[in-house]
Design a protein around this motif. Structure first.
Motif, PDB file in Angstrom:
ATOM      1  N   ALA A  48     -53.337 -30.572   9.980  1.00 36.40           N
ATOM      2  CA  ALA A  48     -53.519 -29.083   9.732  1.00 36.40           C
ATOM      3  C   ALA A  48     -52.391 -28.679   9.017  1.00 36.40           C
ATOM      4  CB  ALA A  48     -53.964 -28.411  11.195  1.00 36.40           C
ATOM      5  N   HIS A  49     -51.038 -28.850   9.338  1.00 37.08           N
ATOM      6  CA  HIS A  49     -49.959 -28.354   9.025  1.00 37.08           C
ATOM      7  C   HIS A  49     -48.970 -29.169   9.058  1.00 37.08           C
ATOM      8  CE1 HIS A  49     -47.225 -25.094   7.716  1.00 37.08           C
ATOM      9  NE2 HIS A  49     -46.493 -25.391   8.926  1.00 37.08           N
ATOM     10  N   LEU A  90     -52.623 -24.776  21.259  1.00 37.89           N
ATOM     11  CA  LEU A  90     -51.657 -25.370  20.864  1.00 37.89           C
ATOM     12  C   LEU A  90     -52.032 -26.757  20.272  1.00 37.89           C
ATOM     13  CD1 LEU A  90     -48.313 -24.928  22.984  1.00 37.89           C
ATOM     14  CD2 LEU A  90     -49.036 -23.700  20.721  1.00 37.89           C
ATOM     15  N   PRO A  91     -51.838 -27.537  19.049  1.00 41.53           N
ATOM     16  CA  PRO A  91     -52.336 -28.672  18.828  1.00 41.53           C
ATOM     17  C   PRO A  91     -51.443 -30.041  19.250  1.00 41.53           C
ATOM     18  CG  PRO A  91     -51.171 -27.730  16.875  1.00 41.53           C
ATOM     19  CD  PRO A  91     -50.959 -26.694  18.087  1.00 41.53           C
ATOM     20  N   ASP A  92     -51.888 -31.107  19.066  1.00 38.94           N
ATOM     21  CA  ASP A  92     -51.177 -32.244  19.124  1.00 38.94           C
ATOM     22  C   ASP A  92     -50.190 -32.096  17.908  1.00 38.94           C
ATOM     23  OD1 ASP A  92     -52.112 -32.949  21.638  1.00 38.94           O
ATOM     24  OD2 ASP A  92     -53.722 -34.174  20.500  1.00 38.94           O
ATOM     25  N   ALA A  93     -49.031 -32.762  18.205  1.00 38.56           N
ATOM     26  CA  ALA A  93     -48.007 -32.917  16.871  1.00 38.56           C
ATOM     27  C   ALA A  93     -47.109 -34.008  17.087  1.00 38.56           C
ATOM     28  CB  ALA A  93     -47.289 -31.699  17.093  1.00 38.56           C
ATOM     29  N   PHE A  94     -46.657 -34.494  15.963  1.00 38.20           N
ATOM     30  CA  PHE A  94     -45.681 -35.422  15.786  1.00 38.20           C
ATOM     31  C   PHE A  94     -44.469 -34.938  15.135  1.00 38.20           C
ATOM     32  CE2 PHE A  94     -49.580 -37.906  15.810  1.00 38.20           C
ATOM     33  CZ  PHE A  94     -49.397 -38.857  16.372  1.00 38.20           C
ATOM     34  N   PHE A 139     -47.627 -36.567   4.328  1.00 41.18           N
ATOM     35  CA  PHE A 139     -48.172 -36.441   5.623  1.00 41.18           C
ATOM     36  C   PHE A 139     -49.315 -35.286   5.720  1.00 41.18           C
ATOM     37  CE2 PHE A 139     -43.871 -37.305   7.946  1.00 41.18           C
ATOM     38  CZ  PHE A 139     -43.997 -38.665   7.678  1.00 41.18           C
ATOM     39  N   ALA A 140     -49.145 -34.323   4.516  1.00 39.71           N
ATOM     40  CA  ALA A 140     -50.033 -33.261   4.570  1.00 39.71           C
ATOM     41  C   ALA A 140     -51.454 -33.778   4.243  1.00 39.71           C
ATOM     42  CB  ALA A 140     -49.466 -32.249   3.545  1.00 39.71           C
ATOM     43  N   GLU A 141     -51.464 -35.060   3.475  1.00 40.43           N
ATOM     44  CA  GLU A 141     -52.865 -35.678   2.968  1.00 40.43           C
ATOM     45  C   GLU A 141     -53.463 -36.511   3.820  1.00 40.43           C
ATOM     46  OE1 GLU A 141     -51.417 -37.515  -0.467  1.00 40.43           O
ATOM     47  OE2 GLU A 141     -50.880 -35.632  -1.516  1.00 40.43           O
ATOM     48  N   PHE A 155     -48.441 -31.549  12.411  1.00 40.13           N
ATOM     49  CA  PHE A 155     -49.485 -30.499  13.394  1.00 40.13           C
ATOM     50  C   PHE A 155     -50.743 -31.031  13.062  1.00 40.13           C
ATOM     51  CE2 PHE A 155     -45.684 -27.781  13.177  1.00 40.13           C
ATOM     52  CZ  PHE A 155     -45.380 -27.551  14.662  1.00 40.13           C
ATOM     53  N   MET A 156     -51.490 -31.410  14.258  1.00 38.04           N
ATOM     54  CA  MET A 156     -52.810 -31.959  14.024  1.00 38.04           C
ATOM     55  C   MET A 156     -53.772 -30.635  14.162  1.00 38.04           C
ATOM     56  SD  MET A 156     -52.514 -35.418  14.107  1.00 38.04           S
ATOM     57  CE  MET A 156     -54.056 -36.080  14.489  1.00 38.04           C
ATOM     58  N   THR A 157     -55.127 -31.179  13.568  1.00 39.26           N
ATOM     59  CA  THR A 157     -56.135 -29.891  14.012  1.00 39.26           C
ATOM     60  C   THR A 157     -56.509 -29.786  15.394  1.00 39.26           C
ATOM     61  OG1 THR A 157     -57.842 -31.588  13.565  1.00 39.26           O
ATOM     62  CG2 THR A 157     -56.996 -30.301  11.450  1.00 39.26           C
ATOM     63  N   LEU A 158     -56.891 -28.846  15.818  1.00 41.51           N
ATOM     64  CA  LEU A 158     -57.272 -28.501  17.103  1.00 41.51           C
ATOM     65  C   LEU A 158     -58.465 -29.503  17.722  1.00 41.51           C
ATOM     66  CD1 LEU A 158     -57.200 -24.637  17.549  1.00 41.51           C
ATOM     67  CD2 LEU A 158     -55.505 -26.412  18.379  1.00 41.51           C
ATOM     68  N   ASP A 159     -59.313 -29.919  16.663  1.00 39.64           N
ATOM     69  CA  ASP A 159     -60.511 -30.836  17.125  1.00 39.64           C
ATOM     70  C   ASP A 159     -60.121 -32.219  17.020  1.00 39.64           C
ATOM     71  OD1 ASP A 159     -60.168 -30.981  14.250  1.00 39.64           O
ATOM     72  OD2 ASP A 159     -62.570 -30.772  14.018  1.00 39.64           O
ATOM     73  N   ALA A 160     -58.971 -32.531  16.877  1.00 37.27           N
ATOM     74  CA  ALA A 160     -58.327 -34.103  16.502  1.00 37.27           C
ATOM     75  C   ALA A 160     -58.469 -34.752  18.015  1.00 37.27           C
ATOM     76  CB  ALA A 160     -57.085 -33.986  16.225  1.00 37.27           C
ATOM     77  N   GLY A 161     -59.180 -35.965  17.910  1.00 37.14           N
ATOM     78  CA  GLY A 161     -59.254 -36.504  19.344  1.00 37.14           C
ATOM     79  C   GLY A 161     -58.464 -37.528  19.315  1.00 37.14           C
TER      80      GLY A 161
END
Length: 299
Positions: free
Chosen positions: A151-152, A121-125, A144-146, A66-72
């Motif tokens: 975000a998660h 909701l965030p973008d996710a892979f 991945f977390a690094e 899961f990406m952070t909400l501010d991820a572009g």
């Protein structure tokens, strides 16, 4: 050399005649041997299919990033590039808008989603790794977390570990069961050959008196045990293949209900050969023990 080969061919013909001479007894022995070999073999095939099903069913062994909400868009492209370089397996991108639509289509969620002031909701892979071993999955999740703007990372590692432990225990149980049935098969062959020896006791004694070697006397019984075991192994393969054929359609339908696509793995040609060879080897061992004990008794 010709004499040696002729003796072996004669022993094989004699063993075959003995098998054919008592068809009912031979059939019953083959059924006992076949069932005993089929049970551990079927257990191994089931465990192999369970492992493959777990890997092929969507959502069973996957990592959600899961990406952070501010991820572009630039941040998403960087994560895509890192995934390609990591060769982590198959992956797909789920945008926040797509995730919101899926949530909205869920039963009872449309009104709740409509009342939200913005998309939370965030973008996710969603990554489905090639290597599904628990330790490999945990290493990949930690990597991945690094990564930036992550975000998660969600991985149900506890479930994966439990399933892996179940498979290891199951395989150990199958090996123990195979060893137990192998001992039983040697005992069955031992007793069958003992009865054959008692039926030909006079012939064996006469052969000893005219100078027949122990190897010459053993040979027909060894081939008898090996042929019986090999045929029992083929019967076991027939049972396993037939069971797999009967279960293929209902298992496939069940996996489809869980969003997967899977074809049941049956017994391979190599597996059939291994079963026949194992049966032959166990039959040979049982015959060898039985004849050796009898020859030791008569001196």
């Amino acid at each position: 050399m010709r004499t040696w080969l002729a003796q072996h061919f004669a022993a094989i013909r004699g063993a075959t005649r003995r098998l054919v001479a008592s068809p009912l007894g031979t059939l019953l022995s083959l059924m006992v041997i076949g069932i005993a070999l089929a049970l551990p073999c079927a257990g191994w095939v089931v465990l192999d299919n369970m492992s493959a099903i777990a890997g092929s069913t969507s959502g069973i062994q996957q990592i959600s990033v899961f990406m952070t909400l501010d991820a572009g868009r630039k941040d998403v492209s960087e994560i895509e590039s890192r995934l390609r370089q990591a060769s982590a397996g198959e992956w797909r991108f789920v945008s926040r808008d797509e995730a919101l639509k899926r949530l909205q289509s869920s039963e009872g969620m449309s009104e709740i989603v409509a009342s939200l002031p913005r998309n939370p909701l965030p973008d996710a892979f969603v990554v489905e790794p090639d290597d599904t071993h628990p330790k490999a999955l945990e290493r990949l999740a930690k990597t991945f977390a690094e990564w930036p703007k992550v975000a998660h990372v969600q991985l149900d590692s506890a479930w994966v570990k439990r399933f892996d432990a179940f498979l290891r225990i199951g395989k150990l149980a199958v090996v123990m069961l195979a060893a137990l049935f192998a001992t039983a098969l040697v005992s069955v062959t031992f007793n069958t050959i003992r009865l054959q020896i008692l039926a030909h006791a006079a012939e064996i004694e006469v052969s000893k008196l005219i100078g027949a070697t122990n190897a010459f006397i053993r040979r027909p019984f060894q081939y008898y045990g090996a042929l019986q075991g090999a045929l029992g192994g083929l019967f076991a393969a027939l049972l396993v293949v037939g069971s797999g054929w009967l279960l293929a359609e209902p298992v496939g339908e069940l996996i489809t209900l869980y969003g997967g696509s899977y074809a049941v793995r049956g017994l391979s040609t190599t597996g059939v050969g291994v079963l026949a060879a194992a049966g032959a080897a166990l039959g040979w061992v049982g015959a060898q023990l039985s004849v050796s004990i009898h020859l030791r008794r008569i001196g």
